[in-house]
Design an enzyme around this catalytic site. Structure first.
Site, PDB file in Angstrom:
ATOM      1  N   ASP A  67      10.259  -8.122  -0.440  1.00  0.00           N
ATOM      2  CA  ASP A  67      10.595  -7.861   0.651  1.00  0.00           C
ATOM      3  C   ASP A  67      10.412  -9.116   1.882  1.00  0.00           C
ATOM      4  O   ASP A  67       9.832 -10.016   1.326  1.00  0.00           O
ATOM      5  CB  ASP A  67       9.758  -6.776   1.692  1.00  0.00           C
ATOM      6  N   ASP A 135       0.616   4.809   4.943  1.00  0.00           N
ATOM      7  CA  ASP A 135       1.628   5.833   4.941  1.00  0.00           C
ATOM      8  C   ASP A 135       2.166   6.025   3.666  1.00  0.00           C
ATOM      9  O   ASP A 135       3.321   6.835   3.738  1.00  0.00           O
ATOM     10  CB  ASP A 135       2.797   5.621   5.987  1.00  0.00           C
ATOM     11  N   HIS A 137       3.861   3.598   1.958  1.00  0.00           N
ATOM     12  CA  HIS A 137       4.792   2.806   1.588  1.00  0.00           C
ATOM     13  C   HIS A 137       4.702   1.719   0.599  1.00  0.00           C
ATOM     14  O   HIS A 137       3.473   1.560   0.258  1.00  0.00           O
ATOM     15  CB  HIS A 137       5.540   1.988   2.940  1.00  0.00           C
ATOM     16  N   GLU A 142       9.487   2.901   3.803  1.00  0.00           N
ATOM     17  CA  GLU A 142       8.854   3.750   4.756  1.00  0.00           C
ATOM     18  C   GLU A 142       8.889   5.139   4.233  1.00  0.00           C
ATOM     19  O   GLU A 142       9.976   5.338   3.586  1.00  0.00           O
ATOM     20  CB  GLU A 142       9.037   3.330   6.214  1.00  0.00           C
TER      21      GLU A 142
HETATM   22  C1  GLP Z   1       3.118  -6.404   3.039  1.00  0.00           C
HETATM   23  C2  GLP Z   1       3.775  -5.386   2.261  1.00  0.00           C
HETATM   24  C3  GLP Z   1       3.385  -4.406   2.558  1.00  0.00           C
HETATM   25  C4  GLP Z   1       1.893  -4.033   2.740  1.00  0.00           C
HETATM   26  C5  GLP Z   1       1.474  -5.267   3.802  1.00  0.00           C
HETATM   27  C6  GLP Z   1      -0.251  -4.801   4.127  1.00  0.00           C
HETATM   28  O1  GLP Z   1       3.579  -6.673   4.397  1.00  0.00           O
HETATM   29  N1  GLP Z   1       5.170  -5.857   2.171  1.00  0.00           N
HETATM   30  O2  GLP Z   1       3.763  -3.209   1.616  1.00  0.00           O
HETATM   31  O3  GLP Z   1       1.718  -2.809   3.345  1.00  0.00           O
HETATM   32  O4  GLP Z   1       1.716  -6.431   3.356  1.00  0.00           O
HETATM   33  O5  GLP Z   1      -0.800  -4.998   3.013  1.00  0.00           O
HETATM   34  P1  GLP Z   1      -2.358  -4.974   2.787  1.00  0.00           P
HETATM   35  O6  GLP Z   1      -2.828  -3.432   3.345  1.00  0.00           O
HETATM   36  O7  GLP Z   1      -2.477  -5.261   1.539  1.00  0.00           O
HETATM   37  O8  GLP Z   1      -2.630  -6.031   3.846  1.00  0.00           O
END
Ligand code: GLP
Length: 241
Positions: A67, A135, A137, A142
Site C-alpha cells: 500500500d 480491526d 485489516h 479495512e
Molecule cells: C502500515 C500498514 C498497516 C498497519 C500499520 C501499523 O501502515 N499498511 O497494515 O496496520 O502500518 O502497523 P503496526 O501496528 O505494525 O505499526
C-alpha cells in the site's frame, strides 16, 4: 492453514520472521512482499545487520509493498516508500527499480490501481510479510472489504488513522484519509504469508483472524483459506488463541 509461532518477545518474533526471509533469499530470484508499520522494524534491522556482515545480497531480490497513501509522492518523507527507503532499502544493495509501491500521487489513481494489479499478476510473491491492524485489516483492507478485492482505493477508518498518527507527528488529522492497497484477493496469491503481531492491542485481531468466523468484518480471516500462513506473535498478542 495456520502455523502459529508464539515467540518469547519482540526480538524473537523478528528472529523467527527473519529465518523465513533468509530461506526465501536462497531462492533463485526471490520476490518479497514487505510492509510498512512498526511491527516489521526489528525484522528490517536484522536484514540490514546480516547484510552488513556480508551474509546476504539483495541484487536479485524484487520487493512489492501492499500500500501507499493516496496523495503522497515518493519523495514525501511520510510515504510508505520513503519509510521503506529509510528503514531498509537505503542500507542494502537492492536496486531501487526492483522495489514496487503503488504511486500515491498518480494523476489517475484508478488507473494506477489497475496498473499495479496487472504488474502484480505478472509476478508471484514468494513470501509476503504483513502486520495486522487492531480491526483485523491487512495491507489497508479495512473491515467490509470484499474478499475478492483487487488493488483498489480504500478509505482509512478513524481507528486506523489514530493508530498510525505516530508516523504523522502524532496528529491523526495529518494522516491521509485514503490509500491505494493491494486487495485481499491480490494478497492471497502470495505463495506464503507471514503475519507478525505483538502486544495485547493485537490479541483480539489475532483471535478473529485464526479462530473467528470467516467474515468480511475481519479482513484477515480470509487467510483461513490460504494454504501457507505463518503467524508469529509474542505471548501478549497470542493471549486469546
Ligand atoms: C502500515 C500498514 C498497516 C498497519 C500499520 C501499523 O501502515 N499498511 O497494515 O496496520 O502500518 O502497523 P503496526 O501496528 O505494525 O505499526
Amino acid at each position: 492453514m495456520f502455523t502459529i509461532i508464539v515467540a518469547e518477545n519482540y526480538e524473537e518474533v523478528c528472529r523467527e520472521a527473519y529465518r523465513l526471509v533468509r530461506e526465501t533469499l536462497r531462492r533463485e530470484n526471490p520476490v518479497l512482499g514487505l510492509a510498512a508499520g512498526s511491527t516489521p522494524l526489528g525484522l528490517y534491522e536484522m536484514m540490514k545487520e546480516d547484510y552488513s556482515l556480508g551474509n546476504t545480497s539483495y541484487r536479485k531480490v524484487r520487493t512489492w509493498n501492499p500500500d501507499e497513501y493516496l496523495g503522497l509522492s515518493d519523495s514525501d518523507e511520510k510515504s510508505a516508500r520513503a519509510f521503506m527507503n529509510r528503514h531498509l532499502f537505503d542500507h542494502i544493495d537492492i536496486f531501487r527499480e526492483n522495489t514496487h509501491f503503488p504511486k500515491g500521487d498518480a494523476e489517475d489513481p484508478e488507473k494506477e490501481c489497475m496498473d499495479y494489479e496487472k504488474a502484480l499478476q505478472e509476478t508471484t510473491i514468494d513470501l509476503q510479510i504483513l502486520g495486522i491492524g487492531r480491526d483485523g485489516h491487512i495491507g489497508f483492507n479495512e473491515p467490509g472489504t470484499p474478499f475478492d478485492s483487487l488493488t483498489h482505493i480504500t478509505e482509512l477508518t478513524g481507528e486506523t488513522r489514530n493508530d498510525i498518527a505516530r508516523f504523522f507527528d502524532g496528529n491523526p488529522a495529518l494522516v491521509p484519509d485514503r490509500a491505494i492497497t493491494m486487495g485481499l484477493a491480490s494478497l492471497m496469491r502470495a505463495r506464503r504469508i507471514v503475519i507478525i503481531a505483538t502486544g495485547s492491542a493485537k490479541a483480539d485481531a489475532v483471535y478473529a483472524m485464526i479462530k473467528g468466523p470467516q467474515k468480511e468484518s475481519c479482513p484477515a480471516s480470509i487467510l483461513q483459506d490460504h494454504s501457507h500462513v505463518t503467524v508469529i506473535t509474542d505471548p501478549a498478542a497470542a493471549a486469546r488463541i
